[in-house]
Design a protein around this motif. Structure first.
Motif, PDB file in Angstrom:
ATOM      1  N   ASP A   1      -6.495  -3.609   1.876  1.00 35.66           N
ATOM      2  CA  ASP A   1      -6.095  -2.215   1.670  1.00 35.66           C
ATOM      3  C   ASP A   1      -5.064  -2.104   0.553  1.00 35.66           C
ATOM      4  O   ASP A   1      -5.123  -1.199  -0.288  1.00 35.66           O
ATOM      5  CB  ASP A   1      -5.542  -1.652   2.981  1.00 35.66           C
TER       6      ASP A   1
ATOM      7  N   GLN B   1      -8.784  -1.155  10.817  1.00 31.88           N
ATOM      8  CA  GLN B   1      -8.482  -1.174   9.389  1.00 31.88           C
ATOM      9  C   GLN B   1      -9.577  -1.884   8.606  1.00 31.88           C
ATOM     10  O   GLN B   1      -9.918  -1.464   7.494  1.00 31.88           O
ATOM     11  CB  GLN B   1      -7.129  -1.844   9.127  1.00 31.88           C
TER      12      GLN B   1
ATOM     13  N   PHE C   1      -4.934  -5.680   5.924  1.00 32.43           N
ATOM     14  CA  PHE C   1      -3.907  -4.911   5.219  1.00 32.43           C
ATOM     15  C   PHE C   1      -3.704  -5.373   3.783  1.00 32.43           C
ATOM     16  O   PHE C   1      -3.307  -4.575   2.929  1.00 32.43           O
ATOM     17  CB  PHE C   1      -2.602  -4.937   6.018  1.00 32.43           C
TER      18      PHE C   1
ATOM     19  N   LYS D   1       0.829  -1.210   0.000  1.00 31.09           N
ATOM     20  CA  LYS D   1       0.000   0.000   0.000  1.00 31.09           C
ATOM     21  C   LYS D   1       0.861   1.257   0.000  1.00 31.09           C
ATOM     22  O   LYS D   1       0.575   2.240  -0.702  1.00 31.09           O
ATOM     23  CB  LYS D   1      -0.927  -0.014   1.222  1.00 31.09           C
TER      24      LYS D   1
ATOM     25  N   ASN E   1      -6.471   5.313  14.155  1.00 31.73           N
ATOM     26  CA  ASN E   1      -7.019   4.809  12.897  1.00 31.73           C
ATOM     27  C   ASN E   1      -8.540   4.891  12.903  1.00 31.73           C
ATOM     28  O   ASN E   1      -9.173   5.180  11.881  1.00 31.73           O
ATOM     29  CB  ASN E   1      -6.560   3.366  12.664  1.00 31.73           C
TER      30      ASN E   1
ATOM     31  N   THR F   1     -14.837   1.874   2.625  1.00 28.02           N
ATOM     32  CA  THR F   1     -14.373   2.152   1.265  1.00 28.02           C
ATOM     33  C   THR F   1     -15.059   1.241   0.255  1.00 28.02           C
ATOM     34  O   THR F   1     -15.574   1.701  -0.778  1.00 28.02           O
ATOM     35  CB  THR F   1     -12.847   1.963   1.183  1.00 28.02           C
TER      36      THR F   1
ATOM     37  N   THR G   1      -6.658  -2.676  -2.893  1.00 25.76           N
ATOM     38  CA  THR G   1      -7.400  -1.474  -3.289  1.00 25.76           C
ATOM     39  C   THR G   1      -6.453  -0.425  -3.835  1.00 25.76           C
ATOM     40  O   THR G   1      -6.756   0.263  -4.823  1.00 25.76           O
ATOM     41  CB  THR G   1      -8.177  -0.913  -2.080  1.00 25.76           C
TER      42      THR G   1
ATOM     43  N   ILE H   1     -12.350   0.603   8.101  1.00 25.90           N
ATOM     44  CA  ILE H   1     -12.032   1.537   7.011  1.00 25.90           C
ATOM     45  C   ILE H   1     -12.212   0.851   5.664  1.00 25.90           C
ATOM     46  O   ILE H   1     -12.789   1.419   4.715  1.00 25.90           O
ATOM     47  CB  ILE H   1     -10.601   2.080   7.172  1.00 25.90           C
ATOM     48  N   ASN H   2     -11.741  -0.394   5.555  1.00 25.60           N
ATOM     49  CA  ASN H   2     -11.895  -1.139   4.302  1.00 25.60           C
ATOM     50  C   ASN H   2     -13.364  -1.298   3.928  1.00 25.60           C
ATOM     51  O   ASN H   2     -13.754  -1.115   2.764  1.00 25.60           O
ATOM     52  CB  ASN H   2     -11.273  -2.534   4.431  1.00 25.60           C
TER      53      ASN H   2
ATOM     54  N   ALA I   1     -10.126  -7.708  -3.492  1.00 29.01           N
ATOM     55  CA  ALA I   1     -10.243  -7.074  -2.177  1.00 29.01           C
ATOM     56  C   ALA I   1     -11.644  -7.286  -1.616  1.00 29.01           C
ATOM     57  O   ALA I   1     -11.815  -7.585  -0.420  1.00 29.01           O
ATOM     58  CB  ALA I   1      -9.934  -5.579  -2.286  1.00 29.01           C
TER      59      ALA I   1
END
Length: 671
Positions: free
Chosen positions: A476, A541, A473, A418, A582, A548, A479, A544-545, A494
């Motif tokens: 991420d 995380q 991760f 990433k 985060n 998104t 992506t 967040i993924n 993903a």
């Protein structure tokens, strides 16, 4: 004679394969032996680059006297925490409950069924012998007491895993972030950057959040702290001024004396941090750090197939930092007439002096200051310093090198992949793109399974199934690779991994992502990871993924899970920002107008390079050079044209073929 660890592939376990202690690896067979022989288990956990792990090995585990006691009374299990973070989390939690602190080496004693009864971190030899004898006597003479304590401790551990809940309806508000940052400011070191305590860890995610916070809130105090911290870290002894890359942390408040091991996960995140800092404030030092650190990772931590190794040890020849430090006489001999300039530049003086006549290279002044002192132009100084560095690097390369931990861990590779995608988007360096794609291909081909699972580690002897952090991760990273290639297959992969993670790691009734796959080995306690640390929490995380991917795929379930998880930690964000940074990034994304930039048509890869540098942190890009069924892109392709669509909060502005107009639409809508 070597012990059972000789069959293992982990460099850390291999380091103990010739100890007189009869070590076993963690597996069903070992646990069955403990049950059959009715012996206490010692679970001893560390990692190959851990200095104090080496010290305890030398003092105790290489001792015949100690080994005799351990072998007689215990089933001794060595665990590489980087291979099995799930085991580490369980026994670290137990030791923290018992002692109030943790660390490595981690030594935890447990009943034959694995339930912990006593533990600690590093023990000097005499103390270790006392602990061994006392526990052996306890289990022989009063086993009920050991079992009672195990029940009590396990109950406490399970209560810690009760999910955070927020019964009241949560309204996400910028005030939560303002409260968090207001408290956080009291812990700033306003002279040297970072926190006002030692040791100092870089904690990149903390400063990524503060970068974003300053972007949206325009807080001069935060901005000053970010620039101060990033400059002092890059100038400090924690940074390798000859070959790039950061050590794990500084033992002091000055970023001077590092704990010399270099970890992939630190360097990956710091590449991201300095890239994003450069995007907001184009300081050449930040760019230099990015380029040099990527060079270090490529040179020292990459295999021939673009997989990235885990770490370089702190020690060489049994001495911490020996590979990296210098003595004044040696530098004078090697650098000759340039020594005086070099010594001023890299503090070969009272500032950089460490111990035993050794100096740690570090900086404390701008180039212009040193150049003026020596009557040079800045470019002349740079030429001389670079020439000196080349000489010293050639000499250092002849030294005995620190040990390499050659595990290729999925989650850490995801972090690195990433960071490379971000560096490519910011700097346009094709090499960064090639490294990112090469690594993503490596993960896809070797670590992603046909049944949807992801592996954590793959080697010639075995493989280890992925934990939540591996999924988080790698998702991420894939992506990010989609953004630099406009190849939707990465985004689809993903999404597949995210769906697997929701099915197998998420418990809807408890509103919790557990760290372990429900289909894998069951330990004493099933752990969840809420707080962000040197690596962001896998739960944050994943949230967040999901947020998104919910936008890319119009997935309302993903969006609901992300917001529900976030609602559970609002009070934690407010009370202790550094431990929930985060999550704070996710809160910031949700609070600001959701901005999407869709680029379709020819030349999309070149167009995103131009737009990325000028867009705010919360923008989501969607790209396609052809017709696509991706919800953000569907029905927007026009043959022969390149069209930009800017959408905010589910409302799209008029499409345009002008980059300038697209940027204007973003700016006018506010962020």
């Amino acid at each position: 004679m070597p012990n059972n660890l000789i069959k293992e592939s982990s460099p850390y376990l291999q380091q103990h394969a010739n100890n007189p202690v009869n070590w076993y690896a963690w597996n069903e067979e070992t646990l069955a032996i403990a049950e059959k022989e009715n012996k206490l288990i010692l679970v001893s956990i560390g990692y190959s680059a851990c200095h104090w792990c080496h010290v305890m090995e030398h003092e105790s585990f290489e001792s015949e006297e100690v080994a005799e006691i351990m072998n007689k009374h215990f089933i001794n299990i060595k665990v590489d925490r980087e291979e099995r973070p799930d085991i580490d989390m369980v026994y670290m939690g137990a030791v923290q409950l018992m002692t109030g602190h943790g660390g490595w080496p981690l030594n935890c004693f447990a009943l034959p069924d694995g339930r912990p009864i006593y533990g600690g971190t590093y023990f000097p030899k005499h103390q270790w012998i006392n602990v061994l004898n006392n526990l052996a006597d306890l289990y022989k003479n009063d086993p009920k007491k050991a079992y009672d304590y195990a029940i009590h401790l396990t109950d406490g551990m399970e209560k810690l895993e009760i999910p955070k809940t927020n019964e009241e309806s949560v309204v996400f508000s910028i005030e939560s972030l303002r409260k968090s940052v207001s408290k956080w400011k009291h812990t700033f070191d306003y002279e040297m950057g970072g926190p006002n305590k030692a040791p100092k860890f870089p904690l990149p995610n903390n400063y990524l959040f503060l970068l974003n916070y300053n972007y949206f809130e325009n807080d001069p105090q935060v901005k000053k702290q970010i620039d101060l911290t990033l400059t002092k870290m890059a100038w400090g002894g924690i940074y390798d001024h000859l070959d790039g890359g950061f050590a794990r942390y500084s033992t002091d408040t000055l970023w001077k004396v590092p704990h010399f091991e270099k970890m992939l996960y630190d360097n990956a995140q710091l590449i991201s941090l300095y890239t994003q800092a450069y995007k907001q404030t184009p300081i050449e030092l930040y760019k230099k750090v990015v380029y040099e650190t990527i060079h270090f990772v490529e040179r020292e931590l990459m295999n021939s197939e673009f997989g990235f190794y885990s770490a370089l040890d702190a020690d060489s020849e049994g001495v911490e930092g020996k590979y990296y430090v210098w003595q004044k006489e040696e530098l004078q001999h090697l650098l000759g007439n340039d020594f005086e300039i070099f010594s001023d530049y890299y503090c070969v003086n009272d500032v950089g002096y460490w111990e035993d006549e050794n100096y740690i290279l570090m900086r404390d002044a701008e180039d212009s200051v040193v150049a003026f002192k020596h009557g040079l132009m800045v470019h002349e100084l740079e030429y001389k310093i670079n020439a000196c560095k080349k000489i010293l690097l050639n000499v250092r390369d002849q030294r005995i090198r620190p040990g390499l931990d050659n595990k290729v861990i999925a989650s850490w590779n995801g972090l690195m992949c990433k960071s490379l995608t971000e560096a490519y988007l910011e700097f346009g360096e094709e090499k960064f793109k090639d490294l990112a794609i090469g690594n993503a291909d490596y993960l896809l081909n070797k670590y992603c399974q046909q049944n949807g699972k992801l592996l954590r580690i793959v080697n010639d002897k075995s493989s280890i199934s992925g934990f939540l952090e591996d999924y988080a991760f790698v998702i991420d990273a894939f992506t990010g690779v989609y953004l630099i290639t406009a190849n939707e297959s990465w985004l689809l992969k993903a999404n597949d991994l995210a769906n697997y993670a929701v099915r197998n790691f998420y418990d809807k009734t408890k509103n919790t992502f557990f760290f372990t796959d429900a289909s894998e080995e069951k330990l004493v306690v099933r752990k969840a990871e809420w707080s962000d640390n040197v690596i962001p929490a896998s739960s944050s995380q994943m949230a967040i993924n999901l947020r998104t991917l919910s936008i890319y795929f119009d997935n309302h379930e993903f969006h609901a899970i992300a917001e529900s998880l976030l609602a559970s930690v609002i009070m934690e964000i407010e009370n202790y920002g550094p431990g929930y940074s985060n999550w704070a990034i996710l809160l910031q994304y949700i609070l600001k107008p959701q901005t999407e930039i869709v680029i379709v048509g020819k030349g999309v890869n070149e167009k995103i390079l131009k737009l990325y540098k000028q867009t705010p942190p919360n923008v989501i890009f969607a790209l396609s050079g052809k017709e696509s069924d991706l919800p953000l892109v569907k029905n927007r392709f026009v043959e022969g044209k390149t069209t930009f669509y800017v959408c905010k909060n589910n409302s799209c502005l008029l499409p345009t073929e002008s980059e300038e107009e697209a940027l204007k639409q973003i700016e006018e809508g506010g962020t």
